[in-house]
Design a protein around this motif. Structure first.
Motif, mmCIF file in Angstrom:
data_model
loop_
_atom_site.group_PDB
_atom_site.id
_atom_site.type_symbol
_atom_site.label_atom_id
_atom_site.label_comp_id
_atom_site.label_asym_id
_atom_site.label_seq_id
_atom_site.Cartn_x
_atom_site.Cartn_y
_atom_site.Cartn_z
ATOM 1 N N ALA A 89 0.828 -1.222 0.000
ATOM 2 C CA ALA A 89 0.000 0.000 0.000
ATOM 3 C C ALA A 89 0.851 1.256 0.000
ATOM 4 N N LEU A 90 0.242 2.333 -0.506
ATOM 5 C CA LEU A 90 0.766 3.690 -0.379
ATOM 6 C C LEU A 90 -0.343 4.500 0.284
ATOM 7 N N LEU A 91 -0.048 5.090 1.442
ATOM 8 C CA LEU A 91 -1.043 5.847 2.191
ATOM 9 C C LEU A 91 -0.508 7.233 2.489
ATOM 10 N N VAL A 92 -1.283 8.274 2.205
ATOM 11 C CA VAL A 92 -0.950 9.645 2.583
ATOM 12 C C VAL A 92 -2.225 10.272 3.129
ATOM 13 N N GLU A 93 -2.136 10.802 4.352
ATOM 14 C CA GLU A 93 -3.325 11.348 5.009
ATOM 15 C C GLU A 93 -3.035 12.694 5.647
ATOM 16 N N THR A 94 -4.024 13.578 5.624
ATOM 17 C CA THR A 94 -3.971 14.809 6.409
ATOM 18 C C THR A 94 -4.349 14.455 7.834
ATOM 19 N N VAL A 95 -3.666 15.049 8.820
ATOM 20 C CA VAL A 95 -3.962 14.716 10.209
ATOM 21 C C VAL A 95 -4.482 15.941 10.947
ATOM 22 N N GLU A 96 -5.424 15.691 11.847
ATOM 23 C CA GLU A 96 -6.003 16.747 12.680
ATOM 24 C C GLU A 96 -5.596 16.579 14.136
ATOM 25 N N GLU A 97 -5.036 15.428 14.469
ATOM 26 C CA GLU A 97 -4.581 15.132 15.828
ATOM 27 C C GLU A 97 -3.263 14.373 15.702
ATOM 28 N N PRO A 98 -2.459 14.311 16.772
ATOM 29 C CA PRO A 98 -1.201 13.573 16.678
ATOM 30 C C PRO A 98 -1.424 12.165 16.143
ATOM 31 N N THR A 99 -0.629 11.832 15.122
ATOM 32 C CA THR A 99 -0.783 10.560 14.411
ATOM 33 C C THR A 99 0.588 9.926 14.229
ATOM 34 N N LEU A 100 0.649 8.620 14.381
ATOM 35 C CA LEU A 100 1.892 7.859 14.278
ATOM 36 C C LEU A 100 1.823 6.889 13.121
ATOM 37 N N VAL A 101 2.969 6.683 12.470
ATOM 38 C CA VAL A 101 3.136 5.548 11.574
ATOM 39 C C VAL A 101 4.549 5.023 11.812
ATOM 40 N N ALA A 102 4.671 3.699 11.879
ATOM 41 C CA ALA A 102 5.951 3.058 12.179
ATOM 42 C C ALA A 102 6.296 2.049 11.091
ATOM 43 N N THR A 103 7.537 1.586 11.126
ATOM 44 C CA THR A 103 7.955 0.635 10.108
ATOM 45 C C THR A 103 7.415 -0.768 10.359
ATOM 46 N N TYR A 104 7.180 -1.116 11.620
ATOM 47 C CA TYR A 104 6.642 -2.442 11.949
ATOM 48 C C TYR A 104 5.454 -2.304 12.898
ATOM 49 N N GLU A 105 4.597 -3.286 12.890
ATOM 50 C CA GLU A 105 3.425 -3.356 13.778
ATOM 51 C C GLU A 105 2.420 -2.231 13.524
ATOM 52 N N GLU A 106 2.815 -0.987 13.693
ATOM 53 C CA GLU A 106 1.923 0.173 13.522
ATOM 54 C C GLU A 106 2.199 0.829 12.172
ATOM 55 N N ASN A 107 2.102 0.045 11.079
ATOM 56 C CA ASN A 107 2.520 0.581 9.773
ATOM 57 C C ASN A 107 1.386 1.210 8.965
ATOM 58 N N SER A 108 0.305 1.565 9.642
ATOM 59 C CA SER A 108 -0.754 2.397 9.072
ATOM 60 C C SER A 108 -0.939 3.588 10.006
ATOM 61 N N PRO A 109 -1.224 4.789 9.484
ATOM 62 C CA PRO A 109 -1.401 5.942 10.366
ATOM 63 C C PRO A 109 -2.464 5.675 11.426
ATOM 64 N N THR A 110 -2.104 5.982 12.683
ATOM 65 C CA THR A 110 -3.006 5.737 13.797
ATOM 66 C C THR A 110 -2.844 6.835 14.840
ATOM 67 N N ALA A 111 -3.927 7.166 15.541
ATOM 68 C CA ALA A 111 -3.878 8.217 16.565
ATOM 69 C C ALA A 111 -2.838 7.865 17.623
ATOM 70 N N PHE A 112 -2.175 8.892 18.149
ATOM 71 C CA PHE A 112 -1.087 8.705 19.111
ATOM 72 C C PHE A 112 -1.136 9.852 20.113
ATOM 73 N N GLU A 113 -0.932 9.549 21.374
ATOM 74 C CA GLU A 113 -0.927 10.602 22.393
ATOM 75 C C GLU A 113 0.436 11.270 22.426
ATOM 76 N N LEU A 114 0.485 12.510 22.012
ATOM 77 C CA LEU A 114 1.705 13.307 22.062
ATOM 78 C C LEU A 114 1.346 14.613 22.752
ATOM 79 N N GLU A 115 1.921 14.828 23.930
ATOM 80 C CA GLU A 115 1.572 16.012 24.717
ATOM 81 C C GLU A 115 2.527 17.168 24.503
#
Length: 196
Positions: free
Chosen positions: A130-156
């Motif tokens: 897949a190729l995914l590109v998304e606009t984010v409105e809240e802190p969002t994470l993407v990682a190379t393994y396990e979390e390899n789709s954009p997902t909400a993330f708590e960043l204070e």
């Protein structure tokens, strides 16, 4: 949990963390308008092309400034396209697609994000499937393994140094170094956390 390298981007701040089991002897260095990942003085020699790269660049665009950051050599073409006036979405998508996922033993995804001076933030990844590109409105994470789709993330964090420290100290395993970037009234600020 080990998620490998990851980016986090929110509306005002962003961060990139190197996490590694295979090449832990790396650090971040500030150079001109870029933060660069590279081997420490005591690192064993390697011909691995994915160990050293610019992970964060601040570039002047026709409409202001944009920060581009990610886990490899694709950060440079993203930054170059932004300087030429490409919309951030196109710069991310075209560069990720052109360089594709890393051709290593794990088919490691390439991950990247942009933070524009006017407030827009985007995140993207290219994986084998897949190729995914998304606009984010809240802190969002993407990682190379396990979390390899954009997902909400708590960043204070509300600044570059705080963002770098927060992701470096996160419970994900095998932290090596981290970079932070934040929008300020005078442009962007960056910070480095090498864990020393």
């Amino acid at each position: 949990m080990y998620v490998g390298r990851f980016v986090v981007v929110g509306p005002e701040v962003g961060a990139y963390r190197v996490s590694s089991r295979s090449f832990p002897n790396r650090k971040l260095t500030a150079r001109d308008e870029a933060l660069t990942v590279g081997p420490t003085e005591d690192a064993p020699e390697t011909d691995n092309p994915y160990v050293s790269y610019n992970c964060l660049r601040i570039v002047k665009t026709p409409t202001g400034e944009t920060a581009a950051f990610g886990n490899g050599s694709h950060v440079d073409p993203i930054a170059e396209k932004l300087e030429l006036g490409y919309p951030a979405r196109d710069a991310l998508a075209e560069s990720l697609l052109a360089l594709d996922y890393e051709k290593d033993d794990y088919d490691t995804p390439r991950i990247a994000a942009t933070l524009e001076g006017d407030g827009e933030a985007l995140i993207g990844t290219v994986r084998k499937d897949a190729l995914l590109v998304e606009t984010v409105e809240e802190p969002t994470l993407v990682a190379t393994y396990e979390e390899n789709s954009p997902t909400a993330f708590e960043l204070e964090a509300d600044g570059a140094a705080a963002a770098a420290s927060e992701v470096y100290d996160h419970e994900f395993e095998h932290a090596v170094c981290a970079a932070g970037v934040a929008r300020t009234p005078d442009g962007f600020e960056t910070a480095i956390e090498n864990g020393d």
